[in-house]
Design a protein around this motif. Structure first.
Motif, short mmCIF file in Angstrom:
data_model
loop_
_atom_site.label_atom_id
_atom_site.label_comp_id
_atom_site.label_asym_id
_atom_site.label_seq_id
_atom_site.Cartn_x
_atom_site.Cartn_y
_atom_site.Cartn_z
N UNK A 1 0.83 -1.20 0.00
CA UNK A 1 0.00 0.00 0.00
C UNK A 1 0.87 1.26 0.00
N UNK A 2 1.98 1.21 0.73
CA UNK A 2 2.92 2.33 0.73
C UNK A 2 3.59 2.46 -0.63
N UNK A 3 4.03 1.33 -1.17
CA UNK A 3 4.74 1.30 -2.45
C UNK A 3 3.91 1.84 -3.60
N UNK A 4 2.61 1.55 -3.60
CA UNK A 4 1.76 1.99 -4.69
C UNK A 4 1.74 3.51 -4.86
N UNK A 5 1.92 4.24 -3.77
CA UNK A 5 1.90 5.71 -3.83
C UNK A 5 3.27 6.33 -3.56
N UNK A 6 4.30 5.52 -3.55
CA UNK A 6 5.65 6.00 -3.23
C UNK A 6 6.27 6.70 -4.45
N UNK A 7 6.57 7.98 -4.29
CA UNK A 7 7.19 8.74 -5.37
C UNK A 7 8.65 9.06 -5.06
N UNK A 8 9.20 8.47 -4.01
CA UNK A 8 10.58 8.73 -3.63
C UNK A 8 11.55 8.02 -4.56
N UNK A 9 12.78 8.51 -4.60
CA UNK A 9 13.79 7.91 -5.45
C UNK A 9 14.14 6.51 -4.96
N UNK A 10 14.17 5.56 -5.88
CA UNK A 10 14.48 4.16 -5.56
C UNK A 10 13.57 3.58 -4.49
N UNK A 11 12.38 4.13 -4.37
CA UNK A 11 11.39 3.63 -3.39
C UNK A 11 11.96 3.62 -1.97
N UNK A 12 12.68 4.69 -1.63
CA UNK A 12 13.32 4.75 -0.31
C UNK A 12 12.29 4.78 0.82
N UNK A 13 11.15 5.42 0.59
CA UNK A 13 10.09 5.47 1.61
C UNK A 13 9.55 4.07 1.86
N UNK A 14 9.33 3.33 0.79
CA UNK A 14 8.84 1.96 0.92
C UNK A 14 9.85 1.09 1.66
N UNK A 15 11.12 1.24 1.30
CA UNK A 15 12.17 0.43 1.94
C UNK A 15 12.23 0.71 3.45
N UNK A 16 12.17 1.99 3.82
CA UNK A 16 12.23 2.35 5.24
C UNK A 16 11.03 1.77 5.99
N UNK A 17 9.84 1.86 5.40
CA UNK A 17 8.64 1.30 6.02
C UNK A 17 8.78 -0.21 6.18
N UNK A 18 9.26 -0.86 5.14
CA UNK A 18 9.42 -2.32 5.17
C UNK A 18 10.38 -2.74 6.27
N UNK A 19 11.50 -2.07 6.39
CA UNK A 19 12.49 -2.43 7.41
C UNK A 19 11.92 -2.26 8.81
N UNK A 20 11.12 -1.22 9.01
CA UNK A 20 10.48 -1.02 10.33
C UNK A 20 9.51 -2.16 10.63
N UNK A 21 8.74 -2.54 9.64
CA UNK A 21 7.77 -3.62 9.85
C UNK A 21 8.47 -4.96 10.12
N UNK A 22 9.54 -5.21 9.40
CA UNK A 22 10.29 -6.45 9.63
C UNK A 22 10.89 -6.46 11.03
N UNK A 23 11.43 -5.34 11.46
CA UNK A 23 11.99 -5.24 12.81
C UNK A 23 10.91 -5.50 13.86
N UNK A 24 9.72 -4.95 13.64
CA UNK A 24 8.61 -5.18 14.58
C UNK A 24 8.27 -6.65 14.68
N UNK A 25 8.21 -7.32 13.53
CA UNK A 25 7.88 -8.74 13.51
C UNK A 25 8.97 -9.56 14.19
#
Length: 210
Positions: A159-183
């Protein structure tokens, strides 16, 4: 399935995808793709007898396979497990990036109750492919819990990736890493609780002694 038919399916899918952005995963998009490469109706029915939704299933499988190949080419197995999972997920998104609108169109279909089982099966195959790429060897109950947890992470990140306009999907990557750390923290806490539970005396045994 013959290699020739596989080639036809890939060619038709590639021709169809640009039309999905406008017509969705429909026979209109499928036929428009066929027309653009001069493929007759008989060959369309042969390639995807189940229509546009079968073409979508095929696209998901093809992208999963491409993700595994890209992961292996990058030597991802040398990374830590959370880094492997993150790399596989991001590669999966990058491969689908040229057709993000097609992904968005698929998600609107997934909201329809009668199609939900089909899309859950697609999601399962994708997270299973990600764990396979990451080198997961689990065969016990962890096999299912890992895939269930990753399905939640993957869906939220998409859902984040679909609207991510950052270079190299950096916003998506940061969100993903936070979620993985939580899990990972949840899994660690669960492991500690299970260890503690094993050390506690059995209440039934104590009752019997009494």
């Amino acid at each position: 399935m013959s290699e020739h038919l596989e080639t036809e399916k890939r060619a038709l899918l590639e021709a169809m995808l640009p039309n999905v952005a406008f017509d969705g995963w429909t026979m209109t998009a499928l036929k428009a793709g066929a027309d653009s490469i001069g493929m007759d109706t008989g060959l369309v029915s042969r390639a995807f007898p189940g229509g546009a939704l079968e073409a979508l299933d095929f696209w998901v499988r093809e992208t999963d396979r491409a993700m595994i190949a890209a992961f292996e080419a990058q030597g991802g197995t040398a990374l830590k497990i959370r880094e492997r999972v993150a790399l596989a997920v991001m590669l999966r998104f990058e491969l689908a990036a040229p057709h993000r609108e097609a992904v968005r169109r698929a998600m609107t279909l997934a909201a329809q109750p009668h199609l939900a089982p089909r899309f859950l099966a697609q999601l399962y195959r994708t997270v299973d492919a990600i764990w396979y790429a990451a080198g997961d060897k689990a065969t016990d109950f962890n096999f299912y819990t890992k895939r269930a947890l990753l399905a939640g992470v993957y869906s939220a990140t998409m859902l984040v990736w679909l609207d991510d306009k950052s270079e190299d999907f950096s916003v998506t990557r940061a969100f993903l890493l936070r979620r993985i750390d939580n899990v990972m923290q949840i899994q660690k806490a669960r492991g500690k609780l299970e260890t503690l539970a094993e050390r506690l005396p059995n209440p039934l045994r104590l009752f019997r002694r009494a």
